[in-house]
Design a protein around this motif. Structure first.
Motif, PDB file in Angstrom:
ATOM      1  N   THR A   8       0.773  -1.090  -0.009  1.00  0.00           N
ATOM      2  CA  THR A   8      -0.075   0.000   0.054  1.00  0.00           C
ATOM      3  C   THR A   8       0.918   1.271  -0.065  1.00  0.00           C
ATOM      4  OG1 THR A   8      -0.097   0.273   2.675  1.00  0.00           O
ATOM      5  CG2 THR A   8      -1.882  -1.226   1.297  1.00  0.00           C
ATOM      6  N   LEU A   9       0.367   2.344  -0.234  1.00  0.00           N
ATOM      7  CA  LEU A   9       1.175   3.652  -0.317  1.00  0.00           C
ATOM      8  C   LEU A   9       1.733   3.848   1.239  1.00  0.00           C
ATOM      9  CD1 LEU A   9      -0.073   7.165  -1.798  1.00  0.00           C
ATOM     10  CD2 LEU A   9       1.151   6.907   0.435  1.00  0.00           C
ATOM     11  N   ALA A  10       0.812   3.486   2.222  1.00  0.00           N
ATOM     12  CA  ALA A  10       1.416   3.605   3.482  1.00  0.00           C
ATOM     13  C   ALA A  10       2.490   2.702   3.875  1.00  0.00           C
ATOM     14  CB  ALA A  10       0.268   3.363   4.589  1.00  0.00           C
ATOM     15  N   ALA A  11       2.441   1.567   3.320  1.00  0.00           N
ATOM     16  CA  ALA A  11       3.464   0.456   3.572  1.00  0.00           C
ATOM     17  C   ALA A  11       4.651   0.813   2.843  1.00  0.00           C
ATOM     18  CB  ALA A  11       3.078  -0.817   3.327  1.00  0.00           C
ATOM     19  N   LEU A  12       4.655   1.446   1.390  1.00  0.00           N
ATOM     20  CA  LEU A  12       5.811   1.766   0.720  1.00  0.00           C
ATOM     21  C   LEU A  12       6.510   2.816   1.222  1.00  0.00           C
ATOM     22  CD1 LEU A  12       7.506   1.515  -1.782  1.00  0.00           C
ATOM     23  CD2 LEU A  12       5.732   3.022  -3.152  1.00  0.00           C
ATOM     24  N   ARG A  13       5.719   3.775   1.788  1.00  0.00           N
ATOM     25  CA  ARG A  13       6.308   5.172   2.528  1.00  0.00           C
ATOM     26  C   ARG A  13       7.131   4.732   3.555  1.00  0.00           C
ATOM     27  NH1 ARG A  13       2.027   8.122   6.181  1.00  0.00           N
ATOM     28  NH2 ARG A  13       2.194   6.257   7.097  1.00  0.00           N
ATOM     29  N   ASP A  14       6.714   3.979   4.417  1.00  0.00           N
ATOM     30  CA  ASP A  14       7.274   3.674   5.586  1.00  0.00           C
ATOM     31  C   ASP A  14       8.655   2.723   5.145  1.00  0.00           C
ATOM     32  OD1 ASP A  14       5.431   4.752   7.095  1.00  0.00           O
ATOM     33  OD2 ASP A  14       4.442   2.860   7.650  1.00  0.00           O
ATOM     34  N   ALA A  15       8.532   1.934   4.313  1.00  0.00           N
ATOM     35  CA  ALA A  15       9.627   0.858   3.780  1.00  0.00           C
ATOM     36  C   ALA A  15      10.782   2.032   3.119  1.00  0.00           C
ATOM     37  CB  ALA A  15       9.239  -0.006   2.547  1.00  0.00           C
ATOM     38  N   LEU A  16      10.297   3.066   2.305  1.00  0.00           N
ATOM     39  CA  LEU A  16      11.190   3.824   1.753  1.00  0.00           C
ATOM     40  C   LEU A  16      11.907   4.784   2.953  1.00  0.00           C
ATOM     41  CD1 LEU A  16       9.115   5.390  -1.122  1.00  0.00           C
ATOM     42  CD2 LEU A  16      11.315   4.272  -1.444  1.00  0.00           C
ATOM     43  N   LYS A  17      11.332   5.071   3.946  1.00  0.00           N
ATOM     44  CA  LYS A  17      12.061   5.734   4.979  1.00  0.00           C
ATOM     45  C   LYS A  17      12.929   5.029   5.620  1.00  0.00           C
ATOM     46  CE  LYS A  17       8.428   9.435   5.717  1.00  0.00           C
ATOM     47  NZ  LYS A  17       7.615   9.886   6.725  1.00  0.00           N
ATOM     48  N   ALA A  18      12.555   3.843   5.807  1.00  0.00           N
ATOM     49  CA  ALA A  18      13.365   2.802   6.846  1.00  0.00           C
ATOM     50  C   ALA A  18      14.584   2.016   5.795  1.00  0.00           C
ATOM     51  CB  ALA A  18      12.470   1.487   6.975  1.00  0.00           C
ATOM     52  N   LYS A  19      14.587   2.627   4.363  1.00  0.00           N
ATOM     53  CA  LYS A  19      15.541   2.352   3.395  1.00  0.00           C
ATOM     54  C   LYS A  19      15.557   0.881   3.088  1.00  0.00           C
ATOM     55  CE  LYS A  19      18.571   6.169   4.378  1.00  0.00           C
ATOM     56  NZ  LYS A  19      17.542   6.782   5.371  1.00  0.00           N
ATOM     57  N   LYS A  20      14.294   0.194   3.243  1.00  0.00           N
ATOM     58  CA  LYS A  20      14.212  -1.217   2.938  1.00  0.00           C
ATOM     59  C   LYS A  20      14.120  -1.472   1.397  1.00  0.00           C
ATOM     60  CE  LYS A  20      12.332  -2.504   7.272  1.00  0.00           C
ATOM     61  NZ  LYS A  20      10.836  -3.135   8.115  1.00  0.00           N
ATOM     62  N   VAL A  21      13.764  -0.454   0.778  1.00  0.00           N
ATOM     63  CA  VAL A  21      13.502  -0.207  -0.737  1.00  0.00           C
ATOM     64  C   VAL A  21      13.832   0.911  -1.219  1.00  0.00           C
ATOM     65  CG1 VAL A  21      10.971   0.275  -0.421  1.00  0.00           C
ATOM     66  CG2 VAL A  21      11.834  -0.886  -2.445  1.00  0.00           C
ATOM     67  N   SER A  22      14.352   1.176  -2.208  1.00  0.00           N
ATOM     68  CA  SER A  22      14.684   2.631  -2.858  1.00  0.00           C
ATOM     69  C   SER A  22      13.415   3.024  -3.865  1.00  0.00           C
ATOM     70  CB  SER A  22      15.899   2.627  -3.718  1.00  0.00           C
ATOM     71  OG  SER A  22      15.583   1.852  -4.999  1.00  0.00           O
ATOM     72  N   SER A  23      13.148   4.314  -3.808  1.00  0.00           N
ATOM     73  CA  SER A  23      12.373   4.935  -4.910  1.00  0.00           C
ATOM     74  C   SER A  23      12.504   4.464  -6.306  1.00  0.00           C
ATOM     75  CB  SER A  23      12.241   6.552  -4.782  1.00  0.00           C
ATOM     76  OG  SER A  23      11.395   6.864  -5.850  1.00  0.00           O
ATOM     77  N   LEU A  24      13.911   4.382  -6.599  1.00  0.00           N
ATOM     78  CA  LEU A  24      14.112   3.893  -8.095  1.00  0.00           C
ATOM     79  C   LEU A  24      13.385   2.580  -8.270  1.00  0.00           C
ATOM     80  CD1 LEU A  24      15.313   4.651 -10.829  1.00  0.00           C
ATOM     81  CD2 LEU A  24      17.429   3.916  -9.851  1.00  0.00           C
ATOM     82  N   GLU A  25      13.845   1.466  -7.273  1.00  0.00           N
ATOM     83  CA  GLU A  25      13.019   0.049  -7.257  1.00  0.00           C
ATOM     84  C   GLU A  25      11.693   0.216  -7.535  1.00  0.00           C
ATOM     85  OE1 GLU A  25      16.281  -2.667  -4.892  1.00  0.00           O
ATOM     86  OE2 GLU A  25      15.032  -1.036  -3.740  1.00  0.00           O
ATOM     87  N   ALA A  26      11.019   0.883  -6.758  1.00  0.00           N
ATOM     88  CA  ALA A  26       9.576   1.060  -6.661  1.00  0.00           C
ATOM     89  C   ALA A  26       9.170   1.306  -8.008  1.00  0.00           C
ATOM     90  CB  ALA A  26       9.204   1.998  -5.584  1.00  0.00           C
ATOM     91  N   THR A  27       9.851   2.478  -8.356  1.00  0.00           N
ATOM     92  CA  THR A  27       9.461   3.136  -9.789  1.00  0.00           C
ATOM     93  C   THR A  27       9.662   2.033 -10.984  1.00  0.00           C
ATOM     94  OG1 THR A  27       9.910   5.515  -9.052  1.00  0.00           O
ATOM     95  CG2 THR A  27       9.898   5.001 -11.467  1.00  0.00           C
ATOM     96  N   GLN A  28      10.676   1.367 -10.822  1.00  0.00           N
ATOM     97  CA  GLN A  28      11.032   0.500 -11.897  1.00  0.00           C
ATOM     98  C   GLN A  28       9.811  -0.939 -11.857  1.00  0.00           C
ATOM     99  OE1 GLN A  28      13.012   1.057 -14.153  1.00  0.00           O
ATOM    100  NE2 GLN A  28      15.033   1.081 -13.921  1.00  0.00           N
ATOM    101  N   ALA A  29       9.422  -1.273 -10.544  1.00  0.00           N
ATOM    102  CA  ALA A  29       8.559  -2.125 -10.486  1.00  0.00           C
ATOM    103  C   ALA A  29       7.089  -1.687 -11.135  1.00  0.00           C
ATOM    104  CB  ALA A  29       8.449  -2.525  -8.990  1.00  0.00           C
ATOM    105  N   TYR A  30       6.612  -0.626 -10.847  1.00  0.00           N
ATOM    106  CA  TYR A  30       5.533   0.251 -11.392  1.00  0.00           C
ATOM    107  C   TYR A  30       5.635   0.104 -13.021  1.00  0.00           C
ATOM    108  CZ  TYR A  30       3.177   0.748  -7.190  1.00  0.00           C
ATOM    109  OH  TYR A  30       2.625   0.486  -5.918  1.00  0.00           O
ATOM    110  N   LEU A  31       6.760   0.676 -13.503  1.00  0.00           N
ATOM    111  CA  LEU A  31       6.708   0.997 -14.986  1.00  0.00           C
ATOM    112  C   LEU A  31       6.895  -0.548 -15.530  1.00  0.00           C
ATOM    113  CD1 LEU A  31       9.684   3.516 -15.153  1.00  0.00           C
ATOM    114  CD2 LEU A  31       7.427   3.721 -15.681  1.00  0.00           C
ATOM    115  N   ALA A  32       7.417  -1.658 -14.936  1.00  0.00           N
ATOM    116  CA  ALA A  32       7.256  -3.050 -15.627  1.00  0.00           C
ATOM    117  C   ALA A  32       5.806  -3.544 -15.583  1.00  0.00           C
ATOM    118  CB  ALA A  32       8.133  -3.874 -14.689  1.00  0.00           C
ATOM    119  N   ASN A  33       5.278  -2.998 -14.508  1.00  0.00           N
ATOM    120  CA  ASN A  33       3.637  -3.597 -14.624  1.00  0.00           C
ATOM    121  C   ASN A  33       2.972  -2.711 -15.669  1.00  0.00           C
ATOM    122  OD1 ASN A  33       4.241  -5.015 -12.428  1.00  0.00           O
ATOM    123  ND2 ASN A  33       2.833  -4.145 -10.924  1.00  0.00           N
TER     124      ASN A  33
END
Length: 492
Positions: A8-33
């Motif tokens: 979810t947006l809330a979970a992604l927001r928290d994962a980004l802040k905790a550096k568990k995932v990068s914004s570039l990784e998230a963006t690439q995942a959505y672009l692939a979808n």
């Protein structure tokens, strides 16, 4: 993290802040979808280079422990919002090739808070439609299908690209607009959450105008928390829009933790329309029970002027549209007809070729009701009834805190099913237009599936600028419904 797009947006927001995932990784995942989901036709324009650039900038800020409330979160933007340098078409041929030299206030707010733009979402032309079939760029296809069926269904309209993209996990959330139900109806048909805030809560500056006294921006998201996060960033006063109200934007996310106990919920008897499917009645009754079990008091109310809402809307909205769309002449920007004899024929040919049938229909209706001899009989009378509808809601909200109704008169229908009969199409807005006429906040929350396995939503309406109470009620409905269903990814 392989399932980034499932966060979810809330979970992604928290994962980004905790550096568990990068914004570039998230963006690439959505672009692939997005690439895999071309069959849905949810995007008019994808902006991969811009998205990666914004994501890298977000990652740099996050690495320093900086960043806004939406830092690094990839979003889809309805193609009614002007985006500087990126095509903005409003789903119309007449704006084909238009690249605004400025940014809408709502999208500027999102970029200020660190969001990433994936691209521009498909929509009904100039937001005129309830099925996303009037777009010059082709219809959007609902990710949901009937149980055992493979026919293409509508995702609702006009924000069909927004609702389809959110339901199919093509973006973390999306912007949308609502003139007569264009956020709440598509949210209901795709099992997503849609919020139309109070008129004036979000700036309209830089949003291509349809009907200026009715248009309002809002979010479509996967759940109530995500919608609350989005609205807080989208809302706010704006000196560039005289209708944007100067009052603080509350923390809508905090309102989700409030207890709904003691809230008085109005149930209007007039929303039981003739021919309404029994399943809609049942889900509405279920919603009443859910709120009662949450400690709310149920109050039957009467809104007798509801029956006049659709006719009033289809006088006021086309009248304002005929005025707003007069600016499209082929001279300054967008499409221009290639063959014409003189200046007047250039205007005529450009508008004849540039506008689709539904837009032409509404321009004709609007021009007619504003013309000499008909202005008093139609437009003036409609405005008087509109004020009466508002007064009726004011009286009702003297007795209740929220009003509960169905979001739509049916689940998603097949593409092409209602295009031959404009009146049948307009009836899709029967439960939603009153909120626009009265300037009230309204929201649709997914409540269950019909016998064909398609989502159905429930609508909550609140007092002007009382979105916080509305979010409290939405959270209670969401918790009770426990809606976790998702469409099977047939598209790729």
């Amino acid at each position: 993290m392989n399932d980034i797009a499932d966060l979810t947006l809330a979970a992604l927001r928290d994962a980004l802040k905790a550096k568990k995932v990068s914004s570039l990784e998230a963006t690439q995942a959505y672009l692939a979808n997005i690439e895999k989901a071309k069959a849905l036709n949810a995007f008019i324009t994808v902006t991969p280079d811009k998205a990666r650039e914004m994501a890298k900038a977000s990652d740099a800020r996050l690495a320093k422990g900086e960043g806004g409330p939406l830092e690094g979160v990839p979003l889809g933007i309805k193609d009614l919002f002007c985006t500087e340098g990126a095509p903005t078409t409003a789903g119309s041929r007449i704006l084909d090739g238009f690249r605004p030299p400025y940014e809408s206030s709502v999208t500027a707010n999102l970029w200020r808070d660190g969001a990433v733009m994936l691209g521009k979402l498909n929509m009904d032309e100039f937001a005129m439609g309830s099925s996303n079939e009037t777009s010059y760029y082709g219809p959007v296809v609902n990710p949901w299908r009937k149980k055992g069926g493979n026919s293409d269904l509508t995702p609702g309209g006009s924000s069909g690209g927004s609702s389809a993209a959110v339901a199919a996990r093509l973006c973390a959330a999306a912007t949308a607009t609502d003139t007569g139900g264009s956020i709440r109806q598509p949210a209901s048909l795709t099992g997503t959450v849609g919020v139309k805030p109070t008129y004036g809560r979000c700036s309209r500056w830089g949003i291509v105008a349809f009907a200026s006294s009715l248009d309002q921006a809002g979010p479509i998201a996967r759940d109530v928390r995500d919608a609350a996060i989005m609205l807080r960033s989208m809302a706010g006063c704006d000196p560039k829009d005289s209708t944007a109200v100067d009052r603080p934007v509350p923390d809508y996310e905090a309102a989700l933790a409030r207890s709904p106990k003691g809230l008085r919920i109005g149930v209007p008897k007039e929303y039981r329309v003739e021919g309404m499917p029994e399943e809609i009645e049942r889900i509405w009754a279920q919603g009443v029970d859910w709120l009662k079990d949450a400690g709310c008091e149920i109050v039957e109310i009467s809104l007798p002027l509801t029956k006049y809402a659709l006719p009033v809307y289809y006088i006021v909205a086309p009248a304002e549209a005929s005025s707003n769309l007069a600016r499209y002449d082929g001279v300054r920007y967008g499409f221009r007809a290639k063959e014409y004899k003189d200046l007047l024929s250039m205007y005529e040919e450009t508008r004849a070729q540039g506008f689709g049938d539904e837009v032409k229909r509404r321009i004709l209706i609007g021009t007619y009701v504003l013309s000499a001899g008909y202005y008093d009989a139609y437009y003036l009378r409609a405005q008087k009834v509109r004020k009466r509808i508002f007064d009726e809601f004011v009286e009702a909200f003297g007795r209740v805190d929220l009003i509960l109704t169905p979001s739509t008169p049916s689940a998603a229908f097949a593409l092409g099913e209602k295009t031959a009969d404009p009146v049948q199409m307009y009836l899709n807005d029967v439960f939603t237009v009153t909120a626009n006429l009265a300037g009230l906040p309204g929201a649709s929350v997914p409540a269950g599936l019909d016998r064909d396995g398609l989502p159905l939503g429930l609508q909550l309406l609140a007092r002007p600028f009382d979105e916080e109470t509305m979010f409290t009620g939405m959270a209670a409905l969401e918790k009770a419904a426990g809606f976790k269903a998702r469409p099977e990814p047939w598209w790729g």
